[in-house]
Design a protein around this motif. Structure first.
Motif, PDB file in Angstrom:
ATOM      1  N   SER A 170       0.956  -1.197   0.060  1.00 36.32           N
ATOM      2  CA  SER A 170      -0.020  -0.152   0.073  1.00 36.32           C
ATOM      3  C   SER A 170       0.837   1.220   0.194  1.00 36.32           C
ATOM      4  O   SER A 170       1.827   1.211   0.700  1.00 36.32           O
ATOM      5  N   GLU A 171       0.531   2.181  -1.083  1.00 38.71           N
ATOM      6  CA  GLU A 171       1.302   3.497  -0.957  1.00 38.71           C
ATOM      7  C   GLU A 171       0.582   4.482   0.230  1.00 38.71           C
ATOM      8  O   GLU A 171       1.059   5.365   0.513  1.00 38.71           O
ATOM      9  N   VAL A 172      -0.774   4.224   0.268  1.00 38.24           N
ATOM     10  CA  VAL A 172      -1.577   4.917   1.185  1.00 38.24           C
ATOM     11  C   VAL A 172      -1.006   4.967   2.566  1.00 38.24           C
ATOM     12  O   VAL A 172      -0.920   5.971   3.256  1.00 38.24           O
ATOM     13  N   PHE A 173      -0.923   3.751   3.132  1.00 36.61           N
ATOM     14  CA  PHE A 173      -0.397   3.413   4.471  1.00 36.61           C
ATOM     15  C   PHE A 173       1.164   3.070   4.505  1.00 36.61           C
ATOM     16  O   PHE A 173       1.726   2.799   5.613  1.00 36.61           O
ATOM     17  N   ASP A 174       1.784   2.784   3.217  1.00 36.22           N
ATOM     18  CA  ASP A 174       3.238   2.475   3.147  1.00 36.22           C
ATOM     19  C   ASP A 174       3.391   1.172   4.109  1.00 36.22           C
ATOM     20  O   ASP A 174       4.269   1.157   4.940  1.00 36.22           O
ATOM     21  N   ASN A 175       2.597   0.224   3.552  1.00 36.15           N
ATOM     22  CA  ASN A 175       2.913  -0.937   4.485  1.00 36.15           C
ATOM     23  C   ASN A 175       2.397  -2.075   3.599  1.00 36.15           C
ATOM     24  O   ASN A 175       1.818  -1.998   2.518  1.00 36.15           O
ATOM     25  N   ASP A 176       2.858  -3.354   4.004  1.00 37.78           N
ATOM     26  CA  ASP A 176       2.249  -4.439   3.331  1.00 37.78           C
ATOM     27  C   ASP A 176       0.902  -5.047   3.688  1.00 37.78           C
ATOM     28  O   ASP A 176       0.608  -4.845   4.875  1.00 37.78           O
ATOM     29  N   ARG A 177       0.102  -5.496   2.446  1.00 33.21           N
ATOM     30  CA  ARG A 177      -1.399  -6.040   2.705  1.00 33.21           C
ATOM     31  C   ARG A 177      -1.404  -7.371   2.239  1.00 33.21           C
ATOM     32  O   ARG A 177      -0.719  -7.995   1.581  1.00 33.21           O
ATOM     33  N   ALA A 178      -2.125  -8.131   3.250  1.00 31.52           N
ATOM     34  CA  ALA A 178      -2.580  -9.305   2.694  1.00 31.52           C
ATOM     35  C   ALA A 178      -4.042  -9.533   2.822  1.00 31.52           C
ATOM     36  O   ALA A 178      -4.665  -9.041   3.880  1.00 31.52           O
ATOM     37  N   GLY A 179      -4.591 -10.675   2.459  1.00 33.06           N
ATOM     38  CA  GLY A 179      -5.914 -10.937   2.460  1.00 33.06           C
ATOM     39  C   GLY A 179      -6.340 -12.013   1.567  1.00 33.06           C
ATOM     40  O   GLY A 179      -5.673 -12.723   1.088  1.00 33.06           O
ATOM     41  N   TRP A 180      -7.649 -11.848   1.112  1.00 32.50           N
ATOM     42  CA  TRP A 180      -8.362 -13.041   0.483  1.00 32.50           C
ATOM     43  C   TRP A 180      -9.420 -12.425  -0.620  1.00 32.50           C
ATOM     44  O   TRP A 180     -10.239 -11.434  -0.159  1.00 32.50           O
ATOM     45  N   ILE A 181      -9.506 -12.867  -1.740  1.00 29.60           N
ATOM     46  CA  ILE A 181     -10.586 -12.567  -2.579  1.00 29.60           C
ATOM     47  C   ILE A 181     -11.452 -13.934  -2.794  1.00 29.60           C
ATOM     48  O   ILE A 181     -10.913 -15.055  -2.729  1.00 29.60           O
ATOM     49  N   TYR A 182     -12.677 -13.939  -2.444  1.00 26.89           N
ATOM     50  CA  TYR A 182     -13.739 -15.067  -2.718  1.00 26.89           C
ATOM     51  C   TYR A 182     -14.570 -14.691  -3.863  1.00 26.89           C
ATOM     52  O   TYR A 182     -15.118 -13.847  -4.124  1.00 26.89           O
ATOM     53  N   ILE A 183     -14.398 -15.606  -4.714  1.00 28.49           N
ATOM     54  CA  ILE A 183     -15.120 -15.567  -6.067  1.00 28.49           C
ATOM     55  C   ILE A 183     -15.842 -16.501  -6.053  1.00 28.49           C
ATOM     56  O   ILE A 183     -15.695 -17.823  -5.941  1.00 28.49           O
ATOM     57  N   PRO A 184     -17.510 -16.296  -5.831  1.00 25.98           N
ATOM     58  CA  PRO A 184     -18.535 -17.350  -5.640  1.00 25.98           C
ATOM     59  C   PRO A 184     -18.663 -18.186  -7.124  1.00 25.98           C
ATOM     60  O   PRO A 184     -18.476 -17.688  -8.108  1.00 25.98           O
ATOM     61  N   ARG A 202       1.365  -4.710  13.453  1.00 26.38           N
ATOM     62  CA  ARG A 202       0.079  -4.482  12.868  1.00 26.38           C
ATOM     63  C   ARG A 202      -0.355  -3.081  12.780  1.00 26.38           C
ATOM     64  O   ARG A 202      -0.343  -2.471  13.927  1.00 26.38           O
ATOM     65  N   ASN A 203      -0.909  -2.555  11.806  1.00 30.42           N
ATOM     66  CA  ASN A 203      -1.290  -1.156  11.849  1.00 30.42           C
ATOM     67  C   ASN A 203      -2.915  -1.137  12.135  1.00 30.42           C
ATOM     68  O   ASN A 203      -3.602  -0.046  11.680  1.00 30.42           O
ATOM     69  N   ARG A 204      -3.489  -1.967  12.675  1.00 34.04           N
ATOM     70  CA  ARG A 204      -4.899  -2.316  12.934  1.00 34.04           C
ATOM     71  C   ARG A 204      -5.792  -1.178  13.308  1.00 34.04           C
ATOM     72  O   ARG A 204      -6.443  -0.659  12.825  1.00 34.04           O
ATOM     73  N   SER A 205      -5.323  -0.715  14.687  1.00 28.28           N
ATOM     74  CA  SER A 205      -5.930   0.383  15.236  1.00 28.28           C
ATOM     75  C   SER A 205      -5.955   1.768  14.530  1.00 28.28           C
ATOM     76  O   SER A 205      -7.068   2.393  14.291  1.00 28.28           O
ATOM     77  N   VAL A 206      -4.725   2.057  13.905  1.00 26.25           N
ATOM     78  CA  VAL A 206      -4.650   3.433  13.192  1.00 26.25           C
ATOM     79  C   VAL A 206      -5.350   3.293  11.890  1.00 26.25           C
ATOM     80  O   VAL A 206      -6.256   4.372  11.660  1.00 26.25           O
ATOM     81  N   GLU A 207      -5.443   2.283  11.202  1.00 23.44           N
ATOM     82  CA  GLU A 207      -6.463   2.104  10.085  1.00 23.44           C
ATOM     83  C   GLU A 207      -7.903   1.997  10.425  1.00 23.44           C
ATOM     84  O   GLU A 207      -8.701   2.785   9.758  1.00 23.44           O
ATOM     85  N   TYR A 208      -8.182   1.216  11.366  1.00 25.42           N
ATOM     86  CA  TYR A 208      -9.729   0.951  11.481  1.00 25.42           C
ATOM     87  C   TYR A 208     -10.431   2.113  12.664  1.00 25.42           C
ATOM     88  O   TYR A 208     -11.612   2.116  12.238  1.00 25.42           O
ATOM     89  N   ASP A 209      -9.509   2.497  13.408  1.00 23.92           N
ATOM     90  CA  ASP A 209     -10.341   3.145  14.585  1.00 23.92           C
ATOM     91  C   ASP A 209     -10.207   4.834  14.325  1.00 23.92           C
ATOM     92  O   ASP A 209     -10.771   5.624  14.941  1.00 23.92           O
ATOM     93  N   THR A 210      -9.215   5.207  13.403  1.00 23.36           N
ATOM     94  CA  THR A 210      -9.311   6.698  13.200  1.00 23.36           C
ATOM     95  C   THR A 210     -10.489   7.167  12.263  1.00 23.36           C
ATOM     96  O   THR A 210     -10.674   6.520  11.396  1.00 23.36           O
ATOM     97  N   SER A 227     -11.342   9.492   9.864  1.00 20.91           N
ATOM     98  CA  SER A 227     -10.944  10.243   8.815  1.00 20.91           C
ATOM     99  C   SER A 227     -11.297   9.461   7.452  1.00 20.91           C
ATOM    100  O   SER A 227     -11.697   8.274   7.635  1.00 20.91           O
ATOM    101  N   ASP A 228     -10.778   9.855   6.361  1.00 22.29           N
ATOM    102  CA  ASP A 228     -11.135   9.254   4.892  1.00 22.29           C
ATOM    103  C   ASP A 228     -10.173   8.734   4.440  1.00 22.29           C
ATOM    104  O   ASP A 228      -9.917   8.106   3.193  1.00 22.29           O
ATOM    105  N   ARG A 229      -8.995   8.362   5.337  1.00 22.54           N
ATOM    106  CA  ARG A 229      -7.717   7.547   4.780  1.00 22.54           C
ATOM    107  C   ARG A 229      -7.933   6.177   4.502  1.00 22.54           C
ATOM    108  O   ARG A 229      -7.448   5.638   3.338  1.00 22.54           O
ATOM    109  N   TYR A 230      -8.606   5.297   4.993  1.00 23.20           N
ATOM    110  CA  TYR A 230      -9.053   4.097   4.778  1.00 23.20           C
ATOM    111  C   TYR A 230      -9.898   4.026   3.538  1.00 23.20           C
ATOM    112  O   TYR A 230      -9.625   3.177   2.755  1.00 23.20           O
ATOM    113  N   ALA A 231     -10.827   4.961   3.559  1.00 26.15           N
ATOM    114  CA  ALA A 231     -11.528   5.095   2.222  1.00 26.15           C
ATOM    115  C   ALA A 231     -10.810   5.180   1.060  1.00 26.15           C
ATOM    116  O   ALA A 231     -11.042   4.591  -0.024  1.00 26.15           O
TER     117      ALA A 231
END
Length: 387
Positions: free
Chosen positions: A157-171, A227-235, A237-241
């Protein structure tokens, strides 16, 4: 006299029940009674369980927690975690046997985690499924029905300057010939464990939500490994959007045929992920028109307790649907009371005439609380979705 008689009665037979242990702990326990009571407790514990690491057993509506530490321990060992609403409770010594115990009344249809501590040290802990606990039928695959696939989703991520991981579910119902809806979840690994793919697939088959691509996103991991969880989730602002708009959605649109109307885009999450979901729709209702918050942290972690007043003082935004879920046994800590915060949030949204549903139960704080109500809350989130 009554307490002494009660203790005599509960010491008569083996093994002990949670109700009998609760009653025994109400009376003073001398050395002889303690030895007999400790024997009965040990006989009740599952084979191979070492009480020095913590143990539990449960019956209808009651859960017993046991720990073996010196009988003169000071401070006393404590039961911590979600089952105490993060308030903590001292265990009581069983005479001078080195066993300590506590029994709590708990919701019989719930699942929750707990910890046993001694001072600053975590000694043990575990997860309890009460006798009435079960996942809803939509959490299980149905014979003869097609199910989709999970795909890893990793990037920088350039917005948060960190690495992202997760999943895509394709029904399984998606073939690309028609545009699909999109739903983003925070804490993606947790929702994957709570059978979100299966639930969504079953709801699609039942016509209760559109064919939907899922993006299950974990919090970012900074270069120092934190982990950057609280900064990203609890703040607030429009940054996560902005992160979703500039970095996540374009990646998805490059691969999948997606609807772009906000009414066909939803966002959900649990705890801090729940308030994050609301913040995204609040900041960018042109991007996400539907919100599903499970056990949402509308408390003062990073100012989220101000949301009810913000909602009341702001012009009504074009959010199509908001679903809140919380349990009466949710957290109380220095940041606030989660249950009361969700009540206030629901009242504020209702007073501003948003389309909002509030799903309530007796759940404790944990992702399993979200998993238990996923079918119900997703049905409500996507209510009225048809063209």
């Amino acid at each position: 006299m009554i307490l002494s008689l009660l203790l005599t009665i509960v010491l008569e037979s083996d093994p002990i029940s949670a109700a009998e242990l609760r009653d025994a702990l109400k009376a003073p326990i001398d050395a002889e009674a303690g030895d007999r009571l400790a024997d009965r407790i040990r006989e009740r514990l599952p084979e191979g369980v070492d009480p020095a690491r913590g143990a539990h057993f449960h019956d209808e509506g009651l859960a017993a927690f046991v720990l073996a530490v010196p009988s003169d321990a000071n401070p006393a060992p404590r039961l911590e975690g979600m089952v105490t609403r993060q308030q903590g409770r001292d265990l009581k010594p069983i005479g001078e046997t080195g066993l300590w115990a506590i029994v709590l009344e708990v919701a019989n249809d719930q699942k929750f985690n707990y910890e046993l501590t001694l001072g600053d040290d975590r000694i043990g802990g575990g997860s309890i499924e009460m006798p009435g606990w079960t996942y809803p039928p939509e959490s299980s695959e149905r014979p003869g029905q097609d199910y989709g696939t999970f795909r890893e989703f990793n990037f920088r991520s350039e917005v948060f300057d960190n690495d992202r991981a997760g999943w895509i579910y394709i029904p399984g119902a998606y073939d690309g010939s028609e545009p699909a809806a999109l739903m983003v979840f925070q804490d993606g690994d947790a929702y994957k464990r709570e059978h979100v793919g299966t639930v969504v697939e079953n709801l699609i088959a039942d016509g209760e939500m559109p064919v939907t691509i899922l993006a299950l996103l974990n919090p970012g991991v900074n270069d120092d490994g934190a982990r950057n969880r609280s900064v990203e989730y609890d703040t607030l602002s429009d940054r996560y959007a902005t992160f979703l708009a500039d970095e996540v959605i374009p990646r998805l649109e490059s691969e999948f045929n997606l609807r772009d109307a906000p009414s066909f885009r939803a966002i959900g999450g649990a705890s801090s992920g729940g308030i994050c979901a609301f913040t995204v729709a609040w900041e960018r209702p042109d991007l996400f028109g539907r919100v599903c918050s499970h056990i949402g942290s509308f408390t003062n972690i990073r100012g989220g307790g101000a949301y009810p007043e913000i909602v009341r003082e702001s012009e009504r935004k074009p959010i199509v649907k908001i679903v809140l879920h919380d349990g009466r046994n949710d957290l109380i800590n220095r940041f606030g009371d989660w249950w009361e915060a969700n009540i206030r949030m629901h009242e504020a949204l209702t007073n501003k005439h948003y389309e909002v549903d509030f799903v309530t139960d007796d759940s404790y704080h944990g992702y399993q609380a979200a998993g238990r109500v996923l079918p119900e809350t997703l049905r409500l989130t996507w209510e009225g979705w048809t063209d």
